[in-house]
Motif scaffolding. Structure first.
Motif, PDB file in Angstrom:
ATOM      1  N   PHE A 195       0.827  -1.203   0.000  1.00  0.00           N
ATOM      2  CA  PHE A 195       0.000   0.000   0.000  1.00  0.00           C
ATOM      3  C   PHE A 195       0.864   1.257   0.000  1.00  0.00           C
ATOM      4  CE2 PHE A 195      -2.577   3.234   2.277  1.00  0.00           C
ATOM      5  CZ  PHE A 195      -3.604   3.347   1.354  1.00  0.00           C
ATOM      6  N   VAL A 196       1.937   1.250   0.797  1.00  0.00           N
ATOM      7  CA  VAL A 196       2.852   2.406   0.840  1.00  0.00           C
ATOM      8  C   VAL A 196       3.475   2.631  -0.529  1.00  0.00           C
ATOM      9  CG1 VAL A 196       5.069   3.234   1.757  1.00  0.00           C
ATOM     10  CG2 VAL A 196       3.366   2.241   3.303  1.00  0.00           C
ATOM     11  N   ASP A 197       3.871   1.560  -1.199  1.00  0.00           N
ATOM     12  CA  ASP A 197       4.445   1.671  -2.535  1.00  0.00           C
ATOM     13  C   ASP A 197       3.453   2.331  -3.498  1.00  0.00           C
ATOM     14  OD1 ASP A 197       7.106   0.955  -3.026  1.00  0.00           O
ATOM     15  OD2 ASP A 197       6.543  -0.574  -4.469  1.00  0.00           O
ATOM     16  N   PHE A 198       2.190   1.910  -3.409  1.00  0.00           N
ATOM     17  CA  PHE A 198       1.144   2.463  -4.280  1.00  0.00           C
ATOM     18  C   PHE A 198       0.984   3.964  -4.048  1.00  0.00           C
ATOM     19  CE2 PHE A 198      -3.287   3.804  -4.729  1.00  0.00           C
ATOM     20  CZ  PHE A 198      -3.527   3.509  -6.067  1.00  0.00           C
ATOM     21  N   VAL A 199       0.929   4.357  -2.777  1.00  0.00           N
ATOM     22  CA  VAL A 199       0.733   5.771  -2.440  1.00  0.00           C
ATOM     23  C   VAL A 199       1.923   6.615  -2.899  1.00  0.00           C
ATOM     24  CG1 VAL A 199       0.477   7.433  -0.550  1.00  0.00           C
ATOM     25  CG2 VAL A 199      -0.799   5.282  -0.506  1.00  0.00           C
ATOM     26  N   ILE A 432      -7.638  -2.943   3.610  1.00  0.00           N
ATOM     27  CA  ILE A 432      -7.286  -2.183   2.401  1.00  0.00           C
ATOM     28  C   ILE A 432      -5.919  -2.635   1.894  1.00  0.00           C
ATOM     29  CG2 ILE A 432      -6.630   0.105   1.543  1.00  0.00           C
ATOM     30  CD1 ILE A 432      -8.822   1.257   3.368  1.00  0.00           C
ATOM     31  N   CYS A 433      -4.970  -2.767   2.812  1.00  0.00           N
ATOM     32  CA  CYS A 433      -3.620  -3.195   2.434  1.00  0.00           C
ATOM     33  C   CYS A 433      -3.641  -4.598   1.827  1.00  0.00           C
ATOM     34  CB  CYS A 433      -2.691  -3.176   3.656  1.00  0.00           C
ATOM     35  SG  CYS A 433      -2.332  -1.525   4.295  1.00  0.00           S
ATOM     36  N   VAL A 434      -4.440  -5.496   2.399  1.00  0.00           N
ATOM     37  CA  VAL A 434      -4.540  -6.867   1.883  1.00  0.00           C
ATOM     38  C   VAL A 434      -5.170  -6.863   0.497  1.00  0.00           C
ATOM     39  CG1 VAL A 434      -5.675  -9.104   2.207  1.00  0.00           C
ATOM     40  CG2 VAL A 434      -4.569  -7.979   4.137  1.00  0.00           C
ATOM     41  N   ALA A 435      -6.213  -6.036   0.309  1.00  0.00           N
ATOM     42  CA  ALA A 435      -6.861  -5.954  -0.997  1.00  0.00           C
ATOM     43  C   ALA A 435      -5.879  -5.487  -2.067  1.00  0.00           C
ATOM     44  CB  ALA A 435      -8.067  -5.007  -0.922  1.00  0.00           C
ATOM     45  N   PHE A 436      -5.097  -4.471  -1.740  1.00  0.00           N
ATOM     46  CA  PHE A 436      -4.075  -3.986  -2.667  1.00  0.00           C
ATOM     47  C   PHE A 436      -3.051  -5.091  -2.954  1.00  0.00           C
ATOM     48  CE2 PHE A 436      -5.689   0.240  -2.000  1.00  0.00           C
ATOM     49  CZ  PHE A 436      -5.242   0.968  -3.102  1.00  0.00           C
ATOM     50  N   THR A 437      -2.729  -5.865  -1.916  1.00  0.00           N
ATOM     51  CA  THR A 437      -1.736  -6.933  -2.060  1.00  0.00           C
ATOM     52  C   THR A 437      -2.207  -8.008  -3.036  1.00  0.00           C
ATOM     53  OG1 THR A 437      -0.836  -6.581   0.158  1.00  0.00           O
ATOM     54  CG2 THR A 437      -0.484  -8.750  -0.822  1.00  0.00           C
ATOM     55  N   ILE A 438      -3.480  -8.382  -2.958  1.00  0.00           N
ATOM     56  CA  ILE A 438      -4.009  -9.420  -3.845  1.00  0.00           C
ATOM     57  C   ILE A 438      -3.891  -8.996  -5.307  1.00  0.00           C
ATOM     58  CG2 ILE A 438      -6.103 -10.657  -4.514  1.00  0.00           C
ATOM     59  CD1 ILE A 438      -6.955 -10.535  -1.556  1.00  0.00           C
ATOM     60  N   TRP A 440      -1.872  -6.611  -6.495  1.00  0.00           N
ATOM     61  CA  TRP A 440      -0.441  -6.440  -6.769  1.00  0.00           C
ATOM     62  C   TRP A 440       0.235  -7.789  -7.023  1.00  0.00           C
ATOM     63  CZ3 TRP A 440       3.435  -8.475  -3.612  1.00  0.00           C
ATOM     64  CH2 TRP A 440       4.734  -8.040  -3.859  1.00  0.00           C
ATOM     65  N   SER A 441      -0.150  -8.806  -6.235  1.00  0.00           N
ATOM     66  CA  SER A 441       0.473 -10.121  -6.366  1.00  0.00           C
ATOM     67  C   SER A 441       0.178 -10.739  -7.728  1.00  0.00           C
ATOM     68  CB  SER A 441      -0.027 -11.054  -5.257  1.00  0.00           C
ATOM     69  OG  SER A 441       0.581 -12.314  -5.339  1.00  0.00           O
ATOM     70  N   ARG A 442      -1.031 -10.570  -8.232  1.00  0.00           N
ATOM     71  CA  ARG A 442      -1.374 -11.095  -9.550  1.00  0.00           C
ATOM     72  C   ARG A 442      -0.473 -10.483 -10.622  1.00  0.00           C
ATOM     73  NH1 ARG A 442      -7.912 -10.436  -8.734  1.00  0.00           N
ATOM     74  NH2 ARG A 442      -8.217 -12.258  -7.365  1.00  0.00           N
ATOM     75  N   LYS A 443      -0.220  -9.192 -10.478  1.00  0.00           N
ATOM     76  CA  LYS A 443       0.668  -8.508 -11.427  1.00  0.00           C
ATOM     77  C   LYS A 443       2.080  -9.051 -11.324  1.00  0.00           C
ATOM     78  CE  LYS A 443       2.389  -3.938 -12.716  1.00  0.00           C
ATOM     79  NZ  LYS A 443       2.387  -2.481 -12.379  1.00  0.00           N
ATOM     80  N   GLN A 444       2.539  -9.321 -10.080  1.00  0.00           N
ATOM     81  CA  GLN A 444       3.888  -9.853  -9.873  1.00  0.00           C
ATOM     82  C   GLN A 444       4.043 -11.228 -10.512  1.00  0.00           C
ATOM     83  OE1 GLN A 444       6.472  -8.067  -8.286  1.00  0.00           O
ATOM     84  NE2 GLN A 444       4.918  -6.481  -8.573  1.00  0.00           N
ATOM     85  N   TYR A 445       3.034 -12.074 -10.347  1.00  0.00           N
ATOM     86  CA  TYR A 445       3.084 -13.407 -10.961  1.00  0.00           C
ATOM     87  C   TYR A 445       3.111 -13.307 -12.483  1.00  0.00           C
ATOM     88  CZ  TYR A 445       2.536 -16.429  -6.856  1.00  0.00           C
ATOM     89  OH  TYR A 445       2.747 -17.126  -5.694  1.00  0.00           O
ATOM     90  N   LYS A 446       2.325 -12.380 -13.036  1.00  0.00           N
ATOM     91  CA  LYS A 446       2.297 -12.214 -14.487  1.00  0.00           C
ATOM     92  C   LYS A 446       3.665 -11.807 -15.010  1.00  0.00           C
ATOM     93  CE  LYS A 446      -0.102  -9.727 -18.190  1.00  0.00           C
ATOM     94  NZ  LYS A 446      -1.152  -8.710 -18.523  1.00  0.00           N
ATOM     95  N   GLU A 447       4.299 -10.838 -14.327  1.00  0.00           N
ATOM     96  CA  GLU A 447       5.631 -10.390 -14.737  1.00  0.00           C
ATOM     97  C   GLU A 447       6.649 -11.518 -14.594  1.00  0.00           C
ATOM     98  OE1 GLU A 447       6.526  -7.011 -12.349  1.00  0.00           O
ATOM     99  OE2 GLU A 447       5.100  -5.682 -13.380  1.00  0.00           O
ATOM    100  N   TRP A 448       6.527 -12.268 -13.505  1.00  0.00           N
ATOM    101  CA  TRP A 448       7.447 -13.379 -13.246  1.00  0.00           C
ATOM    102  C   TRP A 448       7.304 -14.451 -14.325  1.00  0.00           C
ATOM    103  CZ3 TRP A 448       7.158 -16.972  -8.326  1.00  0.00           C
ATOM    104  CH2 TRP A 448       8.343 -17.704  -8.236  1.00  0.00           C
TER     105      TRP A 448
END
Length: 459
Positions: A195-199, A432-438, A440-448
């Motif tokens: 969440f901090v990264d997003f902000v 909110i942080c967990v929702a952002f994480t879910i 964000w994680s999908r994007k990380q897996y796609k890039e990986w």
């Protein structure tokens, strides 16, 4: 049943440095690893954990007096000393839920694997005490053993999902192939860093700030190498503690040694784990049609990263300052100061080694941890009393590690509703942080996956 629990208790009492090598040896043999390699892997892991224990104790011995001196110099007076995870874990293992928590957590993992709800195969048996702590606190707060066991299940399930969500970070940033961290300290606070990264990414100018020791070393050379950074941190802490020249220089050398030696001992653990994790992953992938699996391990493996160690040292004075501004705080950070790295290790990976962003996340994490630990202090004290650790009826006990867990706090407050305002504030922010994480994680897996496909096409 009592005999079985006695065997489990004996096994737990061996400690992580003995328990984990035995677990790894058994897993290695079960996977068909030759006896010699299995023994070597187990011993290597044991050596690594003994080394980490020695360094942590070394830090505790030398940093704790400095922390107390800083508190005195800043005029900070707090009546309850943070006993840290070394003090809280034995009390948790002595609770009536702890031993049952091990088979319960294992069953939860197996069920989630069977239902394809997680890719994490957790072998970090020692740190099931984190799940047990939540169960013990819920048991004490509600008077219901059943609710305590349910809390263990919820905590364990969430831990395995945390392992899933941040596996790309563990593998891509930290270079730990096939490893995940379903850990009850670094895992709980990792979503905050997302969440901090997003902000920060939305703030012009601020988003361009990057204090990365690797980048700084390329620009400024020797002064930004880990050993020099460790010495600088030691000097800063010594000055803030009011030490004389001899004390400052001694602390500088000691902290330089810590930042250099930690990756060395972590390497022993990796040398023992990687061959086993590779065999385990291949066996699982062959059985489940090439699915990707991760071996769940202690986040101590992340402490070998120079940025993690640097941030850990920085947060010794910062955490004391944060404690001074937390409303109503009476806990003096102490026992967990040498292991602050566990709180912010994953944040370093999420932020790509950016120390500036890590410091922002860390300040939020420590503020939340200290505030929550104050709210759960009465239950932590009862846990200590049940374990026979209190000789003074008026004494209070608290630890930042687990005592300040947002997961434990949210579950307990939902069941007791003792602090609805705190539940709404902490619960809403964390969800909110967990929702952002879910997302964000999908994007990380796609890039990986794209990176992996590209590497495979080049082979």
């Amino acid at each position: 049943m009592d005999a079985l629990l006695s065997v489990v208790q004996y096994f737990v009492n061996l400690g992580a440095s003995v328990m984990l090598p035995i677990v790894i040896f058994i897993v290695a043999i079960a996977l068909g690893t030759p006896l010699g390699k299995a023994v070597k892997s187990g011993l290597s892991i044991g050596i690594g954990f003994v080394g980490i224990g020695l360094i942590v104790n070394f830090m505790l011995t030398n940093l704790s007096p400095a922390a107390q001196a800083m508190s005195a110099n800043f005029g900070i007076s707090m009546s309850v000393i943070d006993i840290g995870w070394p003090g809280m874990s034995p009390m948790t293992w002595a609770s009536r839920i702890a031993l049952v928590a091990i088979p319960v957590a294992i069953v939860v993992n197996l069920v989630m694997l069977a239902l394809k709800m997680t890719r994490v195969v957790n072998i970090d048996i020692w740190n099931i005490w984190h799940f047990a702590f939540t169960g013990a606190i819920v048991d004490i707060a509600t008077g219901s053993y059943t609710l305590g066991i349910i809390a263990v299940c919820i905590h364990a399930a969430f831990a395995y999902k945390i392992g899933d969500w941040f596996a790309p970070t563990v593998n891509r940033y930290f270079g730990l192939e096939g490893i995940a961290m379903p850990h009850g300290t670094t895992g709980w606070f990792a979503p905050i860093s997302v969440f901090v990264d997003f902000v920060i990414d939305k703030i012009p100018g601020i988003r361009d700030i990057d204090f990365n020791p690797t980048h700084l070393q390329k620009r400024f050379g020797t002064i930004c190498t880990p050993s020099v950074m460790g010495a600088i941190m030691g000097i800063i802490i010594g000055v803030l503690a009011g030490y004389d020249v001899r004390g400052i220089l001694t602390l500088a050398i000691q902290m330089s040694a810590v930042i250099v030696l930690m990756p060395v001992v972590v390497k022993y653990i990796m040398n023992g784990l990687l061959p086993i994790s590779e065999v385990a992953r291949k066996r699982l992938q062959n059985k489940f049609n090439e699915s990707r699996f991760f071996i769940g391990l202690d986040c101590a493996l992340l402490l070998g990263d120079p940025v993690v160690v640097t941030a850990s040292l920085l947060f010794i004075p910062i955490t004391i300052l944060v404690a001074a501004i937390v409303p109503g705080n009476i806990i003096l950070p102490f026992g967990d100061l040498p292991t602050i790295g566990f709180f912010i290790a994953m944040a370093v990976g999420v932020h790509g080694g950016n120390l500036f962003r890590t410091l922002i996340t860390g300040c939020i994490v420590m503020f939340m941890t200290i505030w929550i630990s104050n709210q759960t202090m009465v239950w932590q004290t009862q846990l200590a009393s049940n374990a026979g650790q209190l000789t003074d009826a008026a004494a209070k006990v608290a630890a930042l590690d687990q005592g300040g867990s947002p997961v434990t706090y949210i579950i307990t407050q939902i069941l007791t509703l003792q602090n609805i305002g705190g539940l709404l504030a902490i619960g809403a922010f964390y969800l909110i942080c967990v929702a952002f994480t879910i997302v964000w994680s999908r994007k990380q897996y796609k890039e990986w996956d794209e990176e992996t496909a590209k590497e495979n096409s080049q082979d």
